[in-house]
Enzyme design. Structure first.
Site, PDB file in Angstrom:
ATOM      1  N   GLY A 200       1.121  16.213   3.845  1.00  0.00           N
ATOM      2  CA  GLY A 200       2.091  16.261   4.943  1.00  0.00           C
ATOM      3  C   GLY A 200       3.105  17.381   4.838  1.00  0.00           C
TER       4      GLY A 200
ATOM      5  N   SER B 111      -2.730  18.480   3.822  1.00  0.00           N
ATOM      6  CA  SER B 111      -2.497  19.555   4.793  1.00  0.00           C
ATOM      7  C   SER B 111      -3.783  20.286   5.184  1.00  0.00           C
ATOM      8  CB  SER B 111      -1.443  20.526   4.267  1.00  0.00           C
ATOM      9  OG  SER B 111      -0.214  19.859   4.086  1.00  0.00           O
TER      10      SER B 111
HETATM   11  C1  PEP Z   1      -3.091  11.910   3.763  1.00  0.00           C
HETATM   12  O1  PEP Z   1      -2.269  11.180   4.272  1.00  0.00           O
HETATM   13  O2  PEP Z   1      -3.962  11.425   3.040  1.00  0.00           O
HETATM   14  C2  PEP Z   1      -3.035  13.345   4.036  1.00  0.00           C
HETATM   15  C3  PEP Z   1      -3.860  14.125   3.388  1.00  0.00           C
HETATM   16  O3  PEP Z   1      -2.109  13.776   4.966  1.00  0.00           O
HETATM   17  P1  PEP Z   1      -1.997  15.263   5.588  1.00  0.00           P
HETATM   18  O4  PEP Z   1      -3.384  15.701   5.983  1.00  0.00           O
HETATM   19  O5  PEP Z   1      -1.097  15.101   6.772  1.00  0.00           O
HETATM   20  O6  PEP Z   1      -1.438  16.158   4.533  1.00  0.00           O
END
Ligand code: PEP
Length: 256
Positions: A175, A211
């Site tokens: 995130g 991400s």
């Molecule tokens: C997750 O919540 O497992 C995650 C990888 O979130 P993001 O892709 O938003 O980083």
């Protein structure tokens, strides 16, 4: 050769009406761009699971449904919790176990991760075991032994040899918009494959999460040597999630 796997973790987003809408969009976009080499899973909030499973069943879609968490007990006085049996009866096939947000915000230590993983496998569902180091652990150059210890604690408590996928999710990449480099991913994926094999799970798929976007998925899939992705933010829009599925599918088509 294994198939790729792309999982969308919707976290605590989308009520059941919004979840149905996104599932319908996904079904339609994936039908127009079939991903022959990749399995696709979505992990909605508990309250959306039956609605999402109904759409998937009605549309005869190959999308499978996962839960983001489960309690490690069969039943009883655990207010607010749900059991593996309840999930299975809703059409859930897979459960995320030990996501870093569960570990850091809800006191899920390695022991509880292990007993939850045991409950999931005992109940006949597949598991996605989430592992990954904090920024402080990486800065201390302790990330490899840290992740190996997480895997050993979880897989070491199991008796079988299948039904578990490992998702490498460095906490600092979740995130934040700052994904791990492909070198960091590839190094850790080797480490994870080795530790999983030592625990009897040589065939476990290894995903990357943190991400992942439509723009970086192809490069991470190829250079990071992953079997797919666990996607948070970018899974909340059908187009970006489908683009990540396509990138993974293209990578698998080339590997054949
Ligand atoms: C997750 O919540 O497992 C995650 C990888 O979130 P993001 O892709 O938003 O980083």
């Amino acid at each position: 050769m294994t198939r790729g796997l792309v999982v969308g973790n919707w976290k605590m987003n989308l009520d059941h009406v919004e979840a149905v809408h996104l599932t319908q969009q996904l079904v339609s976009v994936l039908a127009s761009r079939p991903a022959q080499h990749v399995d696709v899973t979505v992990a909605p909030p508990f309250v959306d699971l039956r609605s999402v499973a109904s759409v998937v069943e009605a549309e005869r879609s190959l999308i499978s449904v996962a839960a983001q968490h489960v309690n490690d007990h069969e039943s009883g006085a655990f207010t607010g919790e749900v059991s593996v049996t309840m999930l299975r009866r809703l059409g859930v096939a897979t459960v995320l176990v030990g996501h870093s947000e569960r570990r850091s915000l809800f006191h899920m230590d390695d022991q509880l991760v292990a007993s939850t993983l045991r409950a999931v496998r005992r109940g006949g569902l597949d598991a996605i075991l989430c592992v990954g180091e904090s920024l402080a652990t990486r800065e201390a150059r302790d990330e490899r032994s840290f992740v190996r210890a997480q895997i050993a604690a979880a897989l070491g408590a199991l008796e079988g040899h299948d039904g578990v996928t490992v998702a490498y999710e460095p906490v600092w990449a979740i995130g934040t918009g700052q994904s791990a480099t492909t070198t960091q991913v590839a190094e850790m994926v080797d480490e994870i494959r080795d530790e999983a094999a030592r625990c009897g799970y040589a065939a476990a798929r290894v995903l990357y999460g943190g991400s992942v976007t439509a723009d970086n998925a192809a490069q991470i899939a190829t250079e990071g040597r992953v079997d797919g992705f666990l996607v948070g933010g970018a899974s909340l829009k059908a187009e970006s999630f489908a683009a990540i599925v396509s990138a993974c599918n293209d990578c698998y088509a080339e590997r054949r």
